[in-house]
Design an enzyme around this catalytic site. Structure first.
Site, PDB file in Angstrom:
ATOM      1  N   GLY A   1       5.070   2.567   5.811  1.00 42.36           N
ATOM      2  CA  GLY A   1       5.555   2.936   4.690  1.00 42.36           C
ATOM      3  C   GLY A   1       4.672   4.313   3.954  1.00 42.36           C
ATOM      4  O   GLY A   1       5.519   5.057   3.445  1.00 42.36           O
ATOM      5  N   ARG A   2       3.818   3.925   3.912  1.00 46.45           N
ATOM      6  CA  ARG A   2       2.833   4.813   2.865  1.00 46.45           C
ATOM      7  C   ARG A   2       1.755   5.091   3.259  1.00 46.45           C
ATOM      8  O   ARG A   2       0.591   5.088   2.377  1.00 46.45           O
ATOM      9  CB  ARG A   2       2.647   3.813   1.715  1.00 46.45           C
ATOM     10  CG  ARG A   2       2.112   2.700   1.981  1.00 46.45           C
ATOM     11  CD  ARG A   2       2.497   1.768   0.802  1.00 46.45           C
ATOM     12  NE  ARG A   2       1.712   0.318   0.764  1.00 46.45           N
ATOM     13  CZ  ARG A   2       1.368  -0.930  -0.343  1.00 46.45           C
ATOM     14  NH1 ARG A   2       1.110  -0.392  -1.356  1.00 46.45           N
ATOM     15  NH2 ARG A   2       1.418  -1.721   0.567  1.00 46.45           N
TER      16      ARG A   2
ATOM     17  N   LYS B   1      -4.026   5.415   2.693  1.00 50.34           N
ATOM     18  CA  LYS B   1      -3.075   4.538   2.308  1.00 50.34           C
ATOM     19  C   LYS B   1      -2.510   4.993   1.177  1.00 50.34           C
ATOM     20  O   LYS B   1      -3.372   4.857   0.230  1.00 50.34           O
ATOM     21  CB  LYS B   1      -3.591   3.270   2.227  1.00 50.34           C
ATOM     22  CG  LYS B   1      -2.655   2.364   1.819  1.00 50.34           C
ATOM     23  CD  LYS B   1      -3.278   0.798   1.837  1.00 50.34           C
ATOM     24  CE  LYS B   1      -2.485  -0.800   1.166  1.00 50.34           C
ATOM     25  NZ  LYS B   1      -2.839  -1.644   1.211  1.00 50.34           N
TER      26      LYS B   1
ATOM     27  N   ASP C   1       8.282   5.932  -1.939  1.00 50.76           N
ATOM     28  CA  ASP C   1       7.872   6.701  -1.295  1.00 50.76           C
ATOM     29  C   ASP C   1       7.037   7.458  -0.911  1.00 50.76           C
ATOM     30  O   ASP C   1       5.850   8.828  -1.010  1.00 50.76           O
ATOM     31  CB  ASP C   1       7.715   7.255  -3.577  1.00 50.76           C
ATOM     32  CG  ASP C   1       7.025   6.363  -3.472  1.00 50.76           C
ATOM     33  OD1 ASP C   1       5.811   5.345  -3.076  1.00 50.76           O
ATOM     34  OD2 ASP C   1       6.265   6.170  -5.219  1.00 50.76           O
TER      35      ASP C   1
ATOM     36  N   ASP D   1       3.521  -9.317   9.353  1.00 51.85           N
ATOM     37  CA  ASP D   1       2.525  -7.567   8.833  1.00 51.85           C
ATOM     38  C   ASP D   1       1.284  -7.768   8.245  1.00 51.85           C
ATOM     39  O   ASP D   1       1.096  -6.283   8.230  1.00 51.85           O
ATOM     40  CB  ASP D   1       3.966  -6.875   8.478  1.00 51.85           C
ATOM     41  CG  ASP D   1       3.859  -7.268   7.141  1.00 51.85           C
ATOM     42  OD1 ASP D   1       4.801  -8.692   6.994  1.00 51.85           O
ATOM     43  OD2 ASP D   1       4.069  -6.589   6.394  1.00 51.85           O
TER      44      ASP D   1
HETATM   45  P1  AMP Z   1       3.413  -4.676   1.568  1.00 51.67           P
HETATM   46  O1  AMP Z   1       4.117  -5.831   1.544  1.00 51.67           O
HETATM   47  O2  AMP Z   1       2.060  -4.253   0.958  1.00 51.67           O
HETATM   48  O3  AMP Z   1       2.411  -4.851   3.351  1.00 51.67           O
HETATM   49  O4  AMP Z   1       3.908  -3.561   2.658  1.00 51.67           O
HETATM   50  C1  AMP Z   1       4.902  -4.340   3.412  1.00 51.67           C
HETATM   51  C2  AMP Z   1       6.379  -3.000   3.975  1.00 51.67           C
HETATM   52  O5  AMP Z   1       6.654  -2.508   2.531  1.00 51.67           O
HETATM   53  C3  AMP Z   1       5.610  -2.008   3.963  1.00 51.67           C
HETATM   54  O6  AMP Z   1       6.131  -1.352   6.040  1.00 51.67           O
HETATM   55  C4  AMP Z   1       5.196  -0.906   4.033  1.00 51.67           C
HETATM   56  O7  AMP Z   1       4.480   0.400   4.804  1.00 51.67           O
HETATM   57  C5  AMP Z   1       6.233  -0.557   3.084  1.00 51.67           C
HETATM   58  N1  AMP Z   1       6.229  -0.383   2.325  1.00 51.67           N
HETATM   59  C6  AMP Z   1       5.379  -0.146   1.117  1.00 51.67           C
HETATM   60  N2  AMP Z   1       4.705   0.231  -0.121  1.00 51.67           N
HETATM   61  C7  AMP Z   1       5.600   1.744   0.039  1.00 51.67           C
HETATM   62  C8  AMP Z   1       5.583   2.636  -0.426  1.00 51.67           C
HETATM   63  N3  AMP Z   1       5.749   2.976  -2.104  1.00 51.67           N
HETATM   64  N4  AMP Z   1       6.926   3.441  -0.131  1.00 51.67           N
HETATM   65  C9  AMP Z   1       7.155   3.318   1.144  1.00 51.67           C
HETATM   66  N5  AMP Z   1       7.412   2.095   2.108  1.00 51.67           N
HETATM   67  C10 AMP Z   1       6.098   0.803   1.179  1.00 51.67           C
HETATM   68 MG    MG Z   2       1.016  -4.761   4.727  1.00 53.00          MG
END
Ligand code: AMP
Ligand code: MG
Length: 470
Positions: free
Chosen positions: A86-87, A107, A119, A242
Site C-alpha cells: 500500500g505504500r 517504501k 496515503d 504478511d
Molecule cells: P505493516 O503493518 O506496516 O506491515 O502494513 C500493513 C499493511 O498496511 C500493508 O498492506 C501496507 O502496505 C499498508 N500500509 C501501511 N501504511 C500505509 C500507508 N501510509 N498508506 C497505505 N498503505 C499503508
Molecule cells: Mg508489512
C-alpha cells in the site's frame, strides 16, 4: 548509470501484482546512502549520490518494471483477505556481480491499488528506524532486508501531527511472504499457488523438490532466524503473516526494538495490547505463521489426509530445530562451544536471575567477557552464585573469551538512541543518524568514543512505546 535488472516477479501473471509507477515527490534530498551495499550490488556509489530522484521515485532507472505486490495476511491473528503493497513499490530485481538476485523497492513511494485508506507515504521516523535497525541487524549477522538509501521528500504528511515525508530504498532477497501464499489460497487459485511455489523454490530453495520439502526448508530457516533474534534481545513487534518473508530474512521494521532490561514479556509496540508479539512469544508466533503457510500448500499436495499428516509432521519439527539453534547461540554467549548436558539449565538459570532484576540484556552478556557483568545487577549476589558454576563449566572451554566477544555485541540500536536520531533528523540534523550507522557497522568491536551507544538508557531516557511504521 546501469542497474542490471532481471524482473522475474514481473513475469508472473498479472494477478500477482498491480503495475504501479512511484508517485513523484516535491523535492528529494538524500539523507543516507549505503556505499558498501551499493558496491555489492554492482552500483557506483558516487553516481548514486547524485540521484536522489531515483530514490524518491521521481525517475525510474533503466530496466525497472515497477509494481505493487498483492498479498493477504493475519494481522494480530485477524484475517485480512487483501493487504498488498500500500505504500511500497518493487522497482525490480538487480543481479549483483556475484550472481545473487535482490529486490530493490521503495517504501513510502505513494498510493497504489492496495493503499486502502492510506496515503502511501512514510514519515522520516520509521524510515530512520528501519535504516538503522536493518543495517545493524545485518552487521550483527542476522539475515535481513537492507537499506540502500533514504531521502526526504520535501513534503509534509499527516500522522498524529504534521511530519516530514521520507522514502526508504529497501533491498531484499525477495518480498514473498506467508501472506502472498494466503492471498492465492483464499482465492482458491491453485494455479497461482503452484507458480508461486515454483518461483520461490527457484529463487531461494533450489534443493526443494516440491511443496513439502519447501515447507521443511522454510521452517528450518525461520527457526534459525527467530533464535538469532532471541539471542540479541530483538523484538520484531508486528509478526503478522504478511511480515514474515519466506526467504528467511527479517522484514518490516515497524515498531521493532531491542530490549534494554531483560524481561521475557517485553512488548514495545503501541498497538500490541495483549502482548501477542512479546519477546518470549516470538517462536510460538513464528510457528503459528508457518502453520498458516502449511495450510496454503495443501491444495498442491494431492490426497488430503496424508498431506495434512506430512505437513503437520514438518511443523512439529520446528520446536526442536529452534531449541537446538537457541542453545547453540546461547552457549556461545556464555563462552561454550563444546556441548554438555547441563548447559541449557546453566543458561536458563542465568536468564532467570537477569529477569528477576531486569539486568540489561546486552551489557550483562558482554560483561561476562570483560568481567563487569555483576555491575548490571542491583543485588549482585545471585549473579556471583551463578558465576561460580559458570567458571567451573568454562574452565573446560578452549577460548571462552573470544567466543563470547563474537557472540555478544557491545552496540545495538538502543531504542532511546534511535529516538534521539529521529528527533534530531526532524530538526534537520542528520549527524546522530549517520554516527549511529557508523558505530553499528562494527557492533562487536569496542570503539573509542562510542561509549554512549553502549549504555543502557537512564530512567528518563527510556522509550516504553514505539509506533507502527505508518
Ligand atoms: P505493516 O503493518 O506496516 O506491515 O502494513 C500493513 C499493511 O498496511 C500493508 O498492506 C501496507 O502496505 C499498508 N500500509 C501501511 N501504511 C500505509 C500507508 N501510509 N498508506 C497505505 N498503505 C499503508
Ligand atoms: Mg508489512
Amino acid at each position: 548509470m546501469t542497474f542490471r535488472f532481471d524482473n522475474s516477479y514481473a513475469r508472473l501473471p498479472d494477478r500477482f501484482y498491480a503495475r504501479q509507477t512511484p508517485v513523484a515527490v516535491a523535492s528529494p534530498a538524500l539523507i543516507a546512502l549505503n556505499h558498501d551495499l551499493a558496491r555489492a550490488l554492482g552500483l557506483d556509489p558516487d553516481a548514486l549520490a547524485e540521484r536522489p530522484d531515483i530514490f524518491a521515485g521521481n525517475s525510474l532507472p533503466d530496466g525497472a518494471d515497477p509494481l505493487a505486490q498483492a498479498y493477504a495476511g493475519h494481522q494480530f491473528g485477524g484475517w485480512v483477505p487483501q493487504l498488498g503493497d500500500g505504500r511500497a513499490v518493487l522497482l525490480g530485481e538487480i543481479l549483483a556481480p556475484d550472481g545473487q538476485r535482490f529486490d530493490m523497492a521503495l517504501k513510502g513511494s505513494g498510493q497504489t491499488a492496495f493503499s486502502r485508506r492510506g496515503d502511501g507515504r512514510a514519515w522520516l521516523g520509521p524510515v530512520i528506524r528501519e535504516y538503522i535497525t536493518s543495517e545493524a541487524m545485518h552487521a550483527l549477522g542476522v539475515p535481513t532486508t537492507r537499506a540502500l538509501a533514504a531521502v526526504t521528500t520535501g513534503e509534509t504528511i499527516w500522522r498524529d501531527q504534521p511530519r516530514p515525508g521520507a522514502v526508504l530504498t529497501r533491498v531484499a532477497a525477495s518480498h514473498i511472504r506467508v501472506g502472498t501464499f494466503q492471498y492465492f489460497a483464499a482465492r482458491e487459485d491453485t494455479e497461482a499457488l503452484r507458480l508461486l511455489t515454483d518461483h520461490l523454490i527457484a529463487r531461494h530453495y533450489p534443493h526443494a523438490d516440491g511443496p513439502l520439502a519447501l515447507l521443511s526448508a522454510i521452517i528450518d530457516r525461520q527457526a534459525r532466524l527467530i533464535a538469532r533474534w532471541m539471542s540479541l534481545g530483538f523484538i520484531h513487534g508486528v509478526m503478522n503473516t504478511d511480515n514474515m518473508a519466506l526467504s528467511g530474512e527479517t522484514i518490516d521494521y515497524g515498531p521493532c526494538a531491542f530490549m534494554d532490561g531483560y524481561d521475557p514479556k517485553k512488548v514495545f509496540s503501541s498497538i500490541d495490547q495483549f502482548g501477542r508479539y512479546a519477546y518470549e512469544n516470538q517462536p510460538n508466533i513464528a510457528l503459528w505463521n508457518l502453520a498458516q503457510l502449511a495450510s496454503c500448500l495443501l491444495p498442491l499436495m494431492g490426497e488430503e489426509a496424508p498431506a495434512i499428516e506430512a505437513l503437520t509432521d514438518r511443523l512439529n519439527r520446528f520446536p526442536a530445530l529452534y531449541e537446538e539453534e537457541w542453545l547453540r547461540l546461547f552457549r556461545a554467549k556464555i563462552g561454550i562451544t563444546t556441548p554438555d548436558d547441563g548447559d541449557a539449565e546453566l543458561i536458563e538459570t542465568f536468564l532467570a536471575r537477569m529477569a528477576a532484576q531486569n539486568a540489561d540484556f546486552t551489557r550483562t552478556f558482554r560483561g561476562l567477557a570483560s568481567g563487569f557483568a555483576a555491575n548490571e545487577f542491583a543485588d549482585p549476589a545471585p549473579f556471583h552464585a551463578w558465576a561460580r558454576d559458570w567458571h567451573q563449566r568454562i574452565a573446560r572451554e578452549p577460548y571462552p573469551q573470544a567466543v563470547m566477544r563474537k557472540a555478544n555485541p557491545v552496540y545495538i540500536p538502543r531504542n532511546h538512541r534511535v529516538e534521539e536520531a529521529i528527533q534530531a533528523a526532524v530538526q534537520g540534523d542528520f549527524s546522530p543518524f549517520a554516527r549511529m550507522n557508523l558505530v553499528l557497522k562494527h557492533p562487536f568491536d569496542d570503539q573509542p568514543g562510542a561509549e554512549p551507544y553502549s549504555l543502557a538508557p537512564l530512567e528518563q531516557e527510556q522509550v516504553r512505546r514505539t509506533f507502527c511504521g505508518t
